[in-house]
Enzyme design. Structure first.
Site, PDB file in Angstrom:
ATOM      1  N   THR A  50      56.266 -61.247 -13.365  1.00  0.00           N
ATOM      2  CA  THR A  50      55.577 -62.520 -13.603  1.00  0.00           C
ATOM      3  C   THR A  50      56.398 -63.695 -13.083  1.00  0.00           C
ATOM      4  OG1 THR A  50      56.470 -62.888 -15.860  1.00  0.00           O
ATOM      5  CG2 THR A  50      54.482 -61.553 -15.653  1.00  0.00           C
ATOM      6  N   ALA A  62      58.146 -55.797 -15.948  1.00  0.00           N
ATOM      7  CA  ALA A  62      56.943 -56.603 -16.164  1.00  0.00           C
ATOM      8  C   ALA A  62      57.273 -58.084 -16.186  1.00  0.00           C
ATOM      9  CB  ALA A  62      56.266 -56.180 -17.466  1.00  0.00           C
ATOM     10  N   TYR A  63      58.320 -58.447 -16.928  1.00  0.00           N
ATOM     11  CA  TYR A  63      58.685 -59.863 -17.012  1.00  0.00           C
ATOM     12  C   TYR A  63      59.131 -60.391 -15.648  1.00  0.00           C
ATOM     13  CZ  TYR A  63      61.121 -64.124 -18.404  1.00  0.00           C
ATOM     14  OH  TYR A  63      61.535 -65.431 -18.514  1.00  0.00           O
ATOM     15  N   SER A  64      59.976 -59.633 -14.953  1.00  0.00           N
ATOM     16  CA  SER A  64      60.441 -60.066 -13.636  1.00  0.00           C
ATOM     17  C   SER A  64      59.272 -60.231 -12.668  1.00  0.00           C
ATOM     18  CB  SER A  64      61.456 -59.068 -13.078  1.00  0.00           C
ATOM     19  OG  SER A  64      62.662 -59.083 -13.829  1.00  0.00           O
TER      20      SER A  64
END
Length: 263
Positions: free
Chosen positions: A159, A155-157
């Site tokens: 964004t 999820a972070y990657s």
């Protein structure tokens, strides 16, 4: 020589860590500042410290994670200053968890602060940026392309990959208007939050292991310092980078050495 004399920079998350370091580097080069952050006490301390450079420092206490906060913040910025030469989209959030344990709310929170807020701020401040032939600097992360086996980051990657793509697309769109758009992708940086949240809970043995992995992972043998990222931002905001747009500069001590080695 002061390369940012007479300019004004708007910096989100500007009271601490990378945001503060960027603000300090800009002020040292002669830039006036508008700092956005949720914590008014931290903003006050940052303003008092940065005032030593002799530039004007204004602050806006706002939590950009809140719905509608971007619109309010943009109106306040334009009420404080008639010009915006640089927008630094530094505020962001990170959550690392396996796919099966990442809630929709967690994903949405990262997508909002890491992607939607920079888009909306750029949109709201665009007339001022065009007027001053200014620039946008998006602080992203090496997690857009660095995958670590024992630290799930889908999820972070996602964004961070999105903001990198938006940086390139906006550079193409806004170039004819004289607005440059660039990004900076730091590796691990020894910010107060990194010290507090990542290193702080570690035992002495775990801390030794962290330092060893950093020496092994990065060709330069260590994690970064905020001032090193800030120097890149000051360059990208200055006339020295007048023919630089659409780039995402990696300030990460070199490419990480292995799939499980990043601290």
């Amino acid at each position: 020589m002061s390369h940012l004399d007479g300019t004004t920079a708007v910096i989100t998350g500007g009271s601490e860590g990378l945001g503060y370091a960027i603000a300090d580097a800009f002020a040292a080069e002669g830039s006036d500042l508008v700092l956005l952050d949720p914590d008014q006490d931290k903003l006050d301390r940052a303003r008092d410290a940065l005032a030593g450079h002799g530039t004007t420092v204004r602050t806006i206490s706002v939590n950009l994670a809140d719905p509608g906060a971007v619109t309010t913040a943009a109106h306040e910025v334009l009420a404080l200053t008639e010009r915006v030469d640089t927008l630094v989209n530094n505020a962001g959030t990170a959550h690392f968890s396996p796919l099966a344990q990442t809630s929709a709310d967690t994903f949405d929170a990262m997508l909002h602060l890491n992607v939607r807020v920079p888009f909306l701020l750029a949109q709201a401040l665009l007339p001022a940026l065009v007027e001053g032939h200014g620039s946008i600097i998006n602080i992203t992360s090496y997690w857009a392309h660095t995958m670590v086996a024992d630290r799930p980051s889908a999820a972070y990657s996602a964004t961070r990959g999105a903001i990198n793509a938006m940086t390139r697309a906006l550079a193409n769109e806004l170039g004819p208007s004289g607005v440059r758009v660039n990004g900076i992708a730091p590796g691990a940086v020894r910010t107060p939050a990194y010290e507090r949240d990542h290193l702080g809970p570690m035992s002495a043995e775990e801390r030794d292991g962290h330092d060893r992995r950093a020496r092994e992972a990065y060709p330069l043998g260590r994690i970064g310092e905020p001032r090193e990222v800030a120097a890149a931002a000051a360059f990208l905001a200055s006339p020295r980078a007048g023919w630089t747009t659409g780039t995402t500069e990696e300030v990460a001590g070199g490419p990480p050495g292995g799939p499980r080695s990043v601290p």
